[in-house]
Design an enzyme around this catalytic site. Structure first.
Site, PDB file in Angstrom:
ATOM      1  N   GLY A   1       0.763  -1.388  -0.193  1.00 50.46           N
ATOM      2  CA  GLY A   1       0.225   0.092   0.100  1.00 50.46           C
ATOM      3  C   GLY A   1       0.758   1.350  -0.166  1.00 50.46           C
ATOM      4  O   GLY A   1       0.473   2.440  -0.569  1.00 50.46           O
ATOM      5  N   PHE A   2       1.939   1.241   0.938  1.00 51.94           N
ATOM      6  CA  PHE A   2       2.825   2.358   0.953  1.00 51.94           C
ATOM      7  C   PHE A   2       2.181   3.801   1.501  1.00 51.94           C
ATOM      8  O   PHE A   2       2.452   4.742   0.947  1.00 51.94           O
ATOM      9  CB  PHE A   2       3.540   2.546  -0.442  1.00 51.94           C
ATOM     10  CG  PHE A   2       4.378   1.375  -1.005  1.00 51.94           C
ATOM     11  CD1 PHE A   2       5.222   0.929  -0.300  1.00 51.94           C
ATOM     12  CD2 PHE A   2       3.693   1.019  -2.140  1.00 51.94           C
ATOM     13  CE1 PHE A   2       5.640  -0.569  -0.845  1.00 51.94           C
ATOM     14  CE2 PHE A   2       4.520  -0.396  -2.651  1.00 51.94           C
ATOM     15  CZ  PHE A   2       5.377  -0.931  -1.955  1.00 51.94           C
TER      16      PHE A   2
ATOM     17  N   THR B   1       5.456  -6.329   5.419  1.00 53.89           N
ATOM     18  CA  THR B   1       6.204  -5.824   6.201  1.00 53.89           C
ATOM     19  C   THR B   1       6.819  -7.131   7.246  1.00 53.89           C
ATOM     20  O   THR B   1       7.739  -6.891   7.959  1.00 53.89           O
ATOM     21  CB  THR B   1       6.033  -4.748   7.155  1.00 53.89           C
ATOM     22  OG1 THR B   1       4.260  -5.009   7.395  1.00 53.89           O
ATOM     23  CG2 THR B   1       5.871  -3.419   6.210  1.00 53.89           C
TER      24      THR B   1
ATOM     25  N   ASN C   1      13.271  -9.284  13.264  1.00 58.33           N
ATOM     26  CA  ASN C   1      13.540 -10.206  12.425  1.00 58.33           C
ATOM     27  C   ASN C   1      14.260  -9.622  11.111  1.00 58.33           C
ATOM     28  O   ASN C   1      13.900  -9.029  10.299  1.00 58.33           O
ATOM     29  CB  ASN C   1      12.353 -10.835  11.629  1.00 58.33           C
ATOM     30  CG  ASN C   1      12.501 -11.699  10.681  1.00 58.33           C
ATOM     31  OD1 ASN C   1      13.512 -11.914   9.916  1.00 58.33           O
ATOM     32  ND2 ASN C   1      11.493 -12.783  10.477  1.00 58.33           N
TER      33      ASN C   1
ATOM     34  N   GLN D   1      12.867  -4.647   3.944  1.00 57.66           N
ATOM     35  CA  GLN D   1      12.211  -3.285   4.140  1.00 57.66           C
ATOM     36  C   GLN D   1      13.211  -2.185   3.768  1.00 57.66           C
ATOM     37  O   GLN D   1      12.783  -1.260   2.990  1.00 57.66           O
ATOM     38  CB  GLN D   1      11.937  -2.971   5.522  1.00 57.66           C
ATOM     39  CG  GLN D   1      10.578  -3.869   6.016  1.00 57.66           C
ATOM     40  CD  GLN D   1       9.400  -3.452   4.983  1.00 57.66           C
ATOM     41  OE1 GLN D   1       9.071  -2.526   4.890  1.00 57.66           O
ATOM     42  NE2 GLN D   1       8.871  -4.392   4.373  1.00 57.66           N
TER      43      GLN D   1
ATOM     44  N   VAL E   1      10.653  -0.060  10.756  1.00 57.30           N
ATOM     45  CA  VAL E   1      11.908  -0.053   9.709  1.00 57.30           C
ATOM     46  C   VAL E   1      11.163   0.339   8.222  1.00 57.30           C
ATOM     47  O   VAL E   1      11.645   0.188   7.291  1.00 57.30           O
ATOM     48  CB  VAL E   1      12.735  -1.268   9.596  1.00 57.30           C
ATOM     49  CG1 VAL E   1      13.673  -1.292  10.666  1.00 57.30           C
ATOM     50  CG2 VAL E   1      12.128  -2.537   9.393  1.00 57.30           C
ATOM     51  N   GLY E   2       9.942   0.315   8.269  1.00 56.37           N
ATOM     52  CA  GLY E   2       9.006   0.418   7.138  1.00 56.37           C
ATOM     53  C   GLY E   2       9.334   1.626   5.990  1.00 56.37           C
ATOM     54  O   GLY E   2       9.304   1.449   5.094  1.00 56.37           O
ATOM     55  N   GLU E   3       9.782   2.652   6.866  1.00 58.30           N
ATOM     56  CA  GLU E   3       9.737   3.889   6.025  1.00 58.30           C
ATOM     57  C   GLU E   3      10.928   4.544   5.899  1.00 58.30           C
ATOM     58  O   GLU E   3      11.405   5.263   4.873  1.00 58.30           O
ATOM     59  CB  GLU E   3       8.479   5.043   6.573  1.00 58.30           C
ATOM     60  CG  GLU E   3       7.396   4.511   6.195  1.00 58.30           C
ATOM     61  CD  GLU E   3       6.352   5.112   7.165  1.00 58.30           C
ATOM     62  OE1 GLU E   3       5.366   5.970   6.724  1.00 58.30           O
ATOM     63  OE2 GLU E   3       5.914   4.488   8.321  1.00 58.30           O
TER      64      GLU E   3
END
Lengths: 731, 164, 326
Positions: A229-230, A458, A624, A631, A696-698
């Site tokens: 989706g971002f 993610t 993880n 990511q 850590v996604g963005e």
């Protein structure tokens, strides 16, 4: 707690479903008697609908119904308390057209082909058609809001010997997850079951129930797998409302899959921004002031604030600072959050300016950053919970070989290319959303964790299993993860890189409650080792109940306890409050990082490529590493696209996003991928949660465009302040 | 599976899907992609752009990878069509599927069936063996999550496995 | 997509017989199906050619090459004779699209590939090519990837093909069969400038079927290359491309064939450019002179002025590679 599973690079537990096509994404679901819906979009951006001629479409084969303002039925604007939505006006609410592609009708037919064919012959007559306002120059409509101020930046700037005053522009970008937005809506006596492409099932239920005016309990949202989706799938969009309304009106399931073209029109985009950055310094490099004034464009009816200054107040050490944000309305669909909203376009501006300041000062950009590293959050006047930005800079510089950089423009060459080396810092917020979770321990030796959150790619499925495995000692292969359904305990939105941090306290608490329940049961069982023991003297370890002091040598598998008690399961709940948006936080919590990279410029063929990237990230404890690395690497790839390729163009006459497809809006391909070397610093931020994990996604996307722009300057001498850095800017 | 009233404007077509014979009366407008998904319930093959620009719909027709979104089902009379469902199952993964899991060649997983169908085909194509050549041969499959480095690693690991 | 009748042609005669009225031949589908989904092409009937025996690639008696109209781009690109004797055709094909699309796209279909102009591809926009007389929204619009050569006041659409640029430099011949029998047309005469009739892109008449393309024998001792410039590293149409075939003797260019893509309304060949090279020493200065001539008539639009410089660099680079001048 059994240590060891947190921090392991486990393969994703849902992986076998994904690689076999077994994982069911929203549009993969179907129902008996499903009808296919195709929305009709306006072909003007500013005007009104005078008439809608649907007679020809009605005659087409397979037509079930054609909905429009006159027959769609009641749809309401959600109250602000319901939750988040970027386009709050319900579809078909009036005859005014405010952006190109705005839905004006919905064709429902027996097949996708029939619906598509009929939608193309719905004839819309427009009136009062005016030139759309898609002006690129951005001046705030109202006085911009002051986001942060400290000291006297104006006076400090005037008094400083070194200053720069630059304006940076970032374009409209579209998220373009490969999964098209989609909705499969069903309606029966129990209410609505909506299969949605959403990053936030709970918010979706709360908002949509108000739009449809039904009790929250009568709306169920299901989303087991999201084709990413971002940010574009955070909040509800009009197509979902239309699918639900059609299902309600028809009493049969309705599937609606938004086209790629419509995804450039009606499901948000990263707002275009224009940012003025003024920085001043002493000759020794001490930063004396920073002003960061941003304006973003917004839709005609909604209040979208990109918040470009999100990272500015805490990231830069200076006594004098001003951050403002303003908006200006355009005839465009509402923007929405896109990966790293605010900080990503914001850091392109401020980190580019920092690079320009370093050049002005004759200082190495790493040195300038290290020199101005703050010791506490100067705007909030609180300590940092855990900040290791300086180490990101030094470790990154070392790994990259930054000391070998020759600073003169065009001075580094290899294999016939001019090399450019650039770097940038990055930061992203760290906080928790409210979360509830339930953990069950079953008599067959398995465990199940249930939480109404999402895995958007993610790694949340795996992280949840790891949390339960870590706490209970039950092997990961015996843990089932249930998410993506509002029947489950309400979990966090998959936004802000906050899911992992948010679920930790709730899941650990739930697991411990379930373990406690098992222990309690053990003390009640006849002819069992712990009959009559006090629960305080017992422990739950590696799936067994054991004596706390270990002296007795007694132990029993928890599932034996359950079996002996004729109990199918024991369970526990956990719940943790939100820390997001606290008015007076005690600490300033963020993640940090640095990118160092090399570009290659071949002027004779105007070819620009990113060769290699070294990234160091301080994001607390990594639950993880395998998923977390992916990511960051994925964000770096997206950063290559943001810097060099991506821009949605609005036709100045019609207001149409004109490159509305994946051949004309180009994103990075496999061949554009640089060599990547990502390192995580391991400093658990235990102020945020027990395990010390942030997110850590963005963060990996933040700073990429400024690092590339800096490298391009180093290679070519051209400072590009308007993204993307396309060929024509360098010729 | 959708049910349809009888329509005279349909075209008879027979082909095999994952080795099983299929006979259908299709709408001539129906793409192979929509036919696999809506008529045959094989939803492993994904729609990402519907215009041959992303590769999510990649399947094999007579052993070659193609974009099923740009192909009318009616044109595949007599063809052998292979989809992700024919490659392996969660309990019995194809080596390429296993490599994608082990090397994390995905994130969200949506483009993954197309990536894997391309990857399997690639190993039988005259594509070079370097990482750069594999990346070029995989550029018709867009992964917006950007798992490209791992996708190349997965392919290279299967190549190595096959060589031994 | 509109409804249409679907016919499977079993023989060429079958196909020609069925080609009455508003019908289209369907080969790989990568252009036609795409445009039908966009409602840009709305044929009443489709004739599926895929069963016809037109996929053969073989040597011709004169030492040239015959490429059947249904030979897929992948097969042509990797055909040993093409790789050995016409490497720039292989390079051009492999620089186009993706493996999947090249597995589908046919030689004949690629010859007739239609422009990527976003206004042509959007049925809601004015476009003289799609809807004659409706105007050209690309002029004054988003025209970054559109043409600077061969344009008219009615159309500035670029021919997007890579294959056709190589075929033009190779002086291919297009073989056509139709109601008036068989014809062979030099590729230089095959494409039309938009002028006042941008809807007419080739000399084909309704019902004509492209059956093959032939290449003359390879020029002995010639150096050649195809250079394609674009924003991203792969899977993108050209902003500028050059196909060149140059024969050198004693440092002097004896024969030069130059075709350009990505910058013109048809695969672009300018004989003055070739004349400016032939008889000259193979140096970057002479290449630059030729590039100057190539672009002397360029007519940039609001967003594509950079293509003038880009095309020059593209041509100079291609000639440098083909003649091994550094």
């Amino acid at each position: 707690m059994d240590p060891g599973i947190i921090g392991q690079s486990l393969a994703r537990i849902e992986g076998p479903l994904k690689v076999t096509g077994t994982a069911a994404y929203t549009s993969d679901h179907t129902k008996e008697r499903v009808a296919y819906a195709v929305p009709v979009g306006s072909t003007i951006a500013n005007g009104r609908i005078a008439a809608l001629n649907i007679s020809k479409a009605r005659e087409m084969p397979g037509i079930v119904e054609i909905y429009h303002r006159g027959n769609v039925g009641a749809l309401y604007k959600p109250s602000p308390e319901a939750g988040a939505i970027d386009e709050a006006r319900p579809p078909f609410a009036d005859d005014v057209i405010r952006y190109y592609g705005q839905y004006v009708a919905l064709v429902v037919a027996e097949t996708f082909e029939d619906a598509t064919a009929a939608a193309s012959v719905v004839d819309v007559v427009y009136a009062d058609v005016a030139a759309p306002n898609v002006e690129l120059q951005l001046v705030a409509d109202d006085e911009p809001a002051e986001v942060s101020r400290r000291g006297d930046p104006e006076a400090a700037y005037d008094a400083s010997p070194i200053k720069i005053d630059r304006t940076y522009i970032t374009p409209a970008e579209t998220h373009n997850p490969i999964e098209l937005h989609a909705s499969l809506a069903t309606y029966d006596d129990d209410g609505f079951t909506l299969y949605e492409t959403t990053q936030a099932i709970v918010n979706h239920r709360n908002v949509v129930s108000e739009i449809l005016n039904v009790p929250r309990e009568n709306v169920r949202i299901v989303m087991k797998f999201l084709g990413s989706g971002f940010g574009g799938k955070l909040w509800p969009w009009s197509h979902g409302t239309l699918a639900a309304a059609a299902a309600r009106n028809l009493g049969r399931p309705v599937k609606l899959v938004v086209t790629r073209k419509q995804m450039f029109q009606t499901v948000g985009h990263r707002a275009r921004t224009q940012q003025r950055v003024r920085m001043s310094a002493q000759r020794n490099g001490s930063l004396t002031s920073l002003r960061h004034e941003a304006v973003n464009d917004a839709g005609m009816l909604d209040e979208y604030d990109e918040n470009c200054g999100e990272a500015t107040p805490h990231f830069y050490g200076t006594s004098n600072l001003l951050v403002t944000g303003g908006q200006t309305r355009r005839n465009i669909g509402s923007p929405t959050a896109m990966r790293g909203p605010g900080a990503v376009p914001g850091l392109f501006a401020t980190e580019s300016a920092y690079d320009e300041l370093a050049i002005e000062l004759g200082l190495d950009p790493v040195q300038l950053r290290l020199q101005n590293e703050p010791t506490r959050d100067q705007s909030l006047d609180v300590p940092f919970s855990s900040r290791h930005y300086a180490e990101c800079l030094t470790v990154g510089a070392e790994k990259f070989g930054w000391s070998l950089r020759s600073p003169a423009i065009g001075s580094m060459r290899k294999d016939g290319s001019i090399l450019g080396w650039g770097m940038s810092g990055c930061s992203w917020l760290a906080a928790r959303f409210a979360a509830e979770a339930r953990v069950e321990l079953h008599a067959d030796g398995s465990a199940r964790v249930a939480i109404g959150t999402q895995d958007i790619g993610t790694g949340t499925y795996t992280v949840l299993a790891q949390l339960v495995a870590e706490t209970t000692g039950i092997p990961i292969g015996r843990i089932t993860v249930e998410l993506g359904d509002t029947r489950l305990p309400p979990g966090p939105t998959s936004g802000g890189s906050m899911v992992t941090a948010s679920v930790i306290p709730a899941v650990l608490e739930a697991a411990r409650a379930a373990m406690k329940s098992a222990i309690g049961l053990a003390t009640t069982l006849e002819r069992q080792p712990f009959k009559g023991w006090s629960p305080e003297d017992l422990n739950f370890q590696s799936g067994k109940i054991v004596a706390r002091n270990g002296a007795s040598g007694k132990q029993i598998d928890y599932h034996e306890v359950l079996q002996n008690a004729s109990v199918a399961m024991v369970s526990g709940g956990g719940k943790a409050a939100s820390t997001f948006g606290e008015e007076h936080p005690k600490r300033s919590s963020h993640s940090y990082g640095a990118h160092f990279l090399e570009i290659a410029w071949q002027p004779e063929i105007a070819r620009l490529r990113v060769n290699r990237v070294v990234t160091v990230i301080d994001a607390g404890r990594i639950v993880n590493p395998r998923a977390a690395l992916n990511q960051i690497e994925g964000a770096v790839v997206m950063g290559v696209g943001m810097a060099l390729l991506e821009e949605a163009h609005y036709d100045p006459r019609t207001g149409a996003p004109i490159n509305s497809n994946l051949a004309d809006y180009i994103v990075a391909t496999n061949a554009d991928t640089p060599r990547m070397d990502v390192t995580f610093l391991d400093y658990p931020d235990t102020k945020l949660n027990e395990l010390g994990a942030r997110g850590v996604g963005e963060i990996g996307l933040a700073g990429m465009a400024s690092a590339i722009a800096s490298a391009v300057y180093h290679a070519t001498g051209v400072r590009v302040r308007t993204l993307p850095i396309d060929i024509e800017k360098l010729l | 599976m959708a049910s349809h009233e009888f329509r005279t404007d349909r075209v008879e077509v027979a082909f095999t899907v994952n080795g099983k014979p299929v006979g259908l009366a299709v709408d001539p407008r129906a793409t192979l992609l929509d036919t696999l998904r809506d008529e045959l319930g094989l939803t492993g093959t994904k729609k990402g752009c519907d215009h041959g620009q992303c590769g999510a719909c990649t399947v094999h027709v007579n052993g070659r990878r193609v974009n099923s979104c740009l192909s009318f089902a009616a044109t595949h009379e007599g063809a052998a069509i292979d989809t992700i469902e024919g490659l392996g199952t969660p309990d019995n993964l194809h080596p390429m599927q296993r490599a994608f899991v082990e090397l994390d060649g995905y994130q969200c997983g949506y483009c993954t069936p197309g990536q894997i169908m391309s990857a399997v085909a690639l190993l039988a194509e005259p594509c070079g063996e370097s990482d750069a050549e594999v990346a070029e041969c995989m550029s018709g499959n867009v992964c917006r999550c950007g798992a490209y480095q791992n996708i190349v690693a997965a392919i290279q690991s299967v190549r190595k496995e096959n060589a031994t | 997509m509109n409804s249409f009748t679907f016919t499977r042609a079993r023989t060429i005669a079958d196909a020609l017989r069925s080609a009455r009225g508003d019908v289209k031949f369907l080969a790989g589908g990568t252009t036609l199906v795409d445009l039908m989904k966009l409602d840009v092409e709305r044929p009443a009937g489709i004739i599926d050619l895929n069963a016809l025996p037109l996929a053969e690639v073989r040597r011709t008696p004169d030492g040239g090459l015959h490429i059947g109209a249904l030979a897929r781009n992948s097969d042509v690109a990797h055909h040993p004779d093409v790789v050995r004797d016409y490497p720039l055709l292989s390079q051009a094909l492999l620089s186009g699209a993706s493996v999947q699309l090249r597995n589908m796209a046919s030689t004949g279909g690629n010859l007739l590939q239609r422009t990527r102009c976003v206004y042509f591809r959007d049925a809601a926009m004015a476009c003289n090519k799609r809807s004659p007389g409706s105007g050209c929204a690309a002029i004054g619009g988003f025209n970054r990837n559109l043409a600077i050569l061969g344009t008219s006041a009615h159309c500035i659409a670029t021919n997007p093909s890579d294959q056709n640029v190589a075929l033009t430099a190779l002086e291919a011949t297009v073989h056509v069969t139709g109601s008036n029998g068989e014809r062979s047309v030099p590729i230089g005469d095959f494409y039309l400038l938009p002028g006042q009739t941008p809807e007419r892109e080739t000399i084909l008449e309704p019902g004509d079927l492209v059956t093959s393309v032939t290449l003359p024998p390879p020029a002995p001792g010639a150096g050649s290359t195809y250079v394609k410039l674009r924003d991203r590293a792969s899977f993108e149409f050209a902003l500028a491309s050059a196909a060149v075939v140059v024969t050198i003797k004693g440092g002097v260019m004896q024969r030069a064939r130059v075709a350009m893509g990505g910058i013109a309304t048809k695969p672009w060949r300018n004989l003055d450019v070739e004349a400016a090279l032939e008889g000259q020493p193979a140096t970057r200065e002479r290449f630059a002179d030729a590039a100057q001539i190539l672009l002397s008539d360029a007519k940039p639009q609001s967003r594509n002025g950079f293509k003038v410089e880009l095309a020059k660099r593209c041509l100079v680079h291609a000639l440098s590679v083909a003649t091994a001048v550094t």
